[in-house]
Design a protein around this motif. Structure first.
Motif, short mmCIF file in Angstrom:
data_model
loop_
_atom_site.label_atom_id
_atom_site.label_comp_id
_atom_site.label_asym_id
_atom_site.label_seq_id
_atom_site.Cartn_x
_atom_site.Cartn_y
_atom_site.Cartn_z
N HIS A 63 1.86 -1.08 -5.72
CA HIS A 63 1.99 0.09 -6.59
C HIS A 63 0.60 0.66 -6.89
CE1 HIS A 63 3.01 2.69 -9.95
NE2 HIS A 63 2.11 2.06 -10.68
N ARG A 65 -1.65 1.48 -5.04
CA ARG A 65 -2.02 2.58 -4.12
C ARG A 65 -1.68 3.94 -4.71
NH1 ARG A 65 0.29 -0.37 1.23
NH2 ARG A 65 -1.63 -1.42 1.84
N GLN A 66 -0.60 3.97 -5.53
CA GLN A 66 -0.21 5.25 -6.13
C GLN A 66 -1.22 5.71 -7.18
OE1 GLN A 66 3.90 5.21 -7.43
NE2 GLN A 66 4.41 3.93 -5.66
#
Ligand SMILES: Cc1cc2nc3c(=O)[nH]c(=O)nc-3n(C[C@H](O)[C@H](O)[C@H](O)COP(=O)(O)OP(=O)(O)OC[C@H]3O[C@@H](n4cnc5c(N)ncnc54)[C@H](O)[C@@H]3O)c2cc1C
Ligand code: FES
Lengths: 471, 110
Positions: A63, A65-66
């Motif tokens: 997550h 990366r978001q």
């Protein structure tokens, strides 16, 4: 001296989300972080995770990366491998990077410095071969390294189970997971079940770790007490002893990973002189902050686990709230716009945090880790035991700054990071009073040791920068 | 340097190999490894002994909190090994007891 609207310390979820939100509002932003890459503790090495198999670390990790993508694209001066060692009330931020020190001036400052693991003092915790669970997880994320067998994990809390599960998925053989959560915690936590049910998503996740681990071949023992680590002839870990169901047991171990939850990293906030309070449920100190994360020192904010443990998603949301309030204070955003943005985030935060009282009480460490036995090293740097601290109290020390004067406890290189909490709790326990009454070490800048060369470079760097700015 | 039971390396994403020296011995680490991780991967445990009682220690927290990973890096003593990344040709030494005074000495109080 370079000037920014906002200087953020820490590039974890709180720092990355805050920087992105503040840059979107048109603020000039610098983000300083000690690590070589963004991510903070949970999303360590998220820009280049080491394990090839993404199944090992799991979805919650990726997550990150978001958050990373918009942060990388935002107009933000991100300075990695930069340690902030002093912040003044006049909002000057002093840092060292690549052996050089310099100062940044800030309209507003946001500390997003996160958490550290709670110290886990017990006899033998200083032996080579004993590490914290978080340390093993960091090695897994950044290097794909796993500890040698026979491997045992011991402690309490969701992170213990998560790391056991991640290592298990990585194919590491785990000899045993020893859960030290005291039996009575289940009863005490039951009173907070209402809140926990509102935060059911987190609860389901936590239960998931447990069932997956129990359903695996890993041997899990609960209600373990009396943990001790013992060394071989070279002084390295070779065995652990503990009590389970009233029986003493011994297991061979090359690696022991320990964990008793996480606590806010208060080194900087203490050194600035921000007000702190004792948290009865989380059993640690946290800085006092308002609705938006602002501290009692105007213009200095704290968001994320550094303000009180709430987890990664809460940290991300709190970072945004602080950024919007800062944008408002600097005249970049009306109160109406700020509140419109904040409203859904605030609702989300309330639902994420609803489970905290339940988790915090359930995973309160056993007394043997809060106020350890006399033969346990408390200060690993200066080699002071719990028994020493108790003796100092008996000879009249009423607080941690006095035991420090008596013995150098807390004066080694870690500056009390590993012993501070335990020293306060032992003094409180011996004096039969509260940690709030006993207080904490006075922390002074620089919060990380500085070489003379770095200090000498400060004057040069600050004046040469001002010269270029004046041109 | 003892070399029994070092940490194991899983299948990893591509990265450069970095050659460094640990107590005079060559060791190949992975780009992105911290010095402390490289020491553990090399089995260089203990990685220091304490100034007070000369008891053996090794990296404990890997995040800059405990200071158990203090080593000498390219001649500079008392470097937090977990906070520095390996670079090609780096020379790392395990630290025994109290450090010797060097030019880049600590400044403890301002
Ligand atoms: C070792 C460890 C592992 C964890 N793993 C998980 C996990 O797998 N899953 C989970 O849900 N939660 C995990 N947690 C809890 C987790 O830390 C938080 O919920 C989340 O990372 C908090 O985000 P944050 O932005 O507040 O701080 P963090 O993510 O901790 O980020 C703080 C950043 O500030 C930097 N920093 C601190 N002080 C300074 C300074 N003086 N100068 C410069 N930079 C500084 C640090 O380098 C760090 O990058 C872990 C905690 C620890 C301590
Ligand atoms: S291992 Fe704890 S500071 Fe480096």
């Amino acid at each position: 001296m370079k000037q920014y609207d906002l200087v953020i310390v820490g590039a974890g979820p709180a720092g990355m989300a805050a920087a992105t939100a503040a840059a979107e509002q048109g603020l000039t932003v610098a983000v300083l972080d000690e690590q070589a890459a963004p991510g903070g503790q949970i999303y360590r090495a998220i820009s280049a995770p080491a394990p090839q198999d993404e199944h090992i670390l799991g979805q919650d990790y990726y997550h990150g990366r978001q958050l990373l993508a918009p942060f990388t694209q935002a107009e933000v001066d991100y300075i990695p491998a930069a340690t902030v060692w002093e912040i003044t009330r006049e909002r000057e931020v002093r840092l060292s990077a690549q052996g050089q020190a310099r100062t940044l001036r800030a309209g507003r400052i946001l500390l997003a410095t996160g958490a550290q693991e709670r110290p886990v003092p017990f006899p033998g915790w200083q032996l080579p071969g004993v590490m914290s669970c978080g340390a093993a997880q960091i090695m897994l994320k950044t290097s794909g390294l796993t500890p040698p067998a026979p491997l045992i994990l011991a402690g309490s809390g969701p992170l213990l189970l998560l790391i056991a599960l991640q290592l298990h998925r990585a194919g590491v053989e785990i000899a045993a997971v020893l859960d030290t959560t005291p039996r009575e915690n289940y009863l005490k936590a039951g009173r907070h079940l209402g809140g926990a049910l509102r935060g059911w998503k987190v609860l389901v996740k936590g239960l998931g770790y447990m069932t997956r681990l129990k359903g695996s071949s890993v041997r899990c023992l609960s209600r373990v007490s009396g943990l001790r680590a013992e060394a071989d002839d070279h002084g390295k870990l070779s065995r652990i002893r503990f009590t389970h169901k009233g029986k003493e047991q011994t297991l061979n171990a090359t690696s022991l990973l320990v964990h008793q939850g996480v606590i806010p990293n208060v080194q900087l906030s203490r050194a600035i002189g921000i007000d702190h309070q004792w948290d009865e449920q989380q059993l640690c100190w946290h800085p006092r902050t308002d609705f938006w994360g602002e501290t009692n020192i105007p213009g200095i904010f704290i968001a994320g686990d550094g303000a009180g443990i709430g987890g990664a998603v809460a940290a991300e949301q709190a970072g945004r709230l602080s950024a919007w309030q800062i944008a408002h204070q600097l005249g970049k955003q009306s109160p109406v716009d700020r509140d419109r943005l904040a409203e859904p985030v605030r609702r989300d935060l309330a639902s994420i945090l609803a489970i905290r009282p339940f988790l915090d009480v359930l995973y309160q460490p056993a007394k043997e880790f809060l106020t350890p036995s006399d033969d346990t090293l408390v200060c690993r740097c200066e080699e002071i035991t719990a028994g020493d601290i108790r003796r100092f109290v008996q000879s009249g020390c009423i607080g941690p700054n006095q035991t420090k004067a008596f013995s150098r406890v807390g004066m080694g290189p870690c500056q009390g990071r590993m012993c501070g909490l335990t020293v306060t709790q032992i003094i409180a326990d011996t004096r039969q009073t509260t940690p709030a009454e006993v207080g904490y070490y006075n922390i002074r800048s620089p919060i990380k040791p500085l070489t003379l060369q770095e200090l000498a470079s400060l004057a040069d760097n600050d004046s040469s920068q001002s010269a270029t700015e004046n041109n | 340097m003892q070399t029994d039971s070092p940490f194991n390396r899983l299948a990893t994403t591509p990265a450069e190999a970095v050659t460094l020296e640990i107590d005079g011995q060559p060791f190949i680490a992975r780009e992105g490894d911290s010095v402390a991780a490289a020491l553990l991967a090399a089995g260089a445990v203990p990685s220091r002994t304490t100034p007070v009682s000369a008891s053996p220690r090794a990296p404990y927290c890997m995040m800059g909190v405990c200071f158990e990973c203090l080593v000498e890096v390219d001649g500079l003593a008392n470097v937090q090994g977990c906070m520095v990344q390996v670079i090609e040709g780096m020379k790392v030494r395990c630290q025994s007891g109290a450090r010797e005074l060097t030019e880049g000495d600590f400044h403890e109080a301002v």
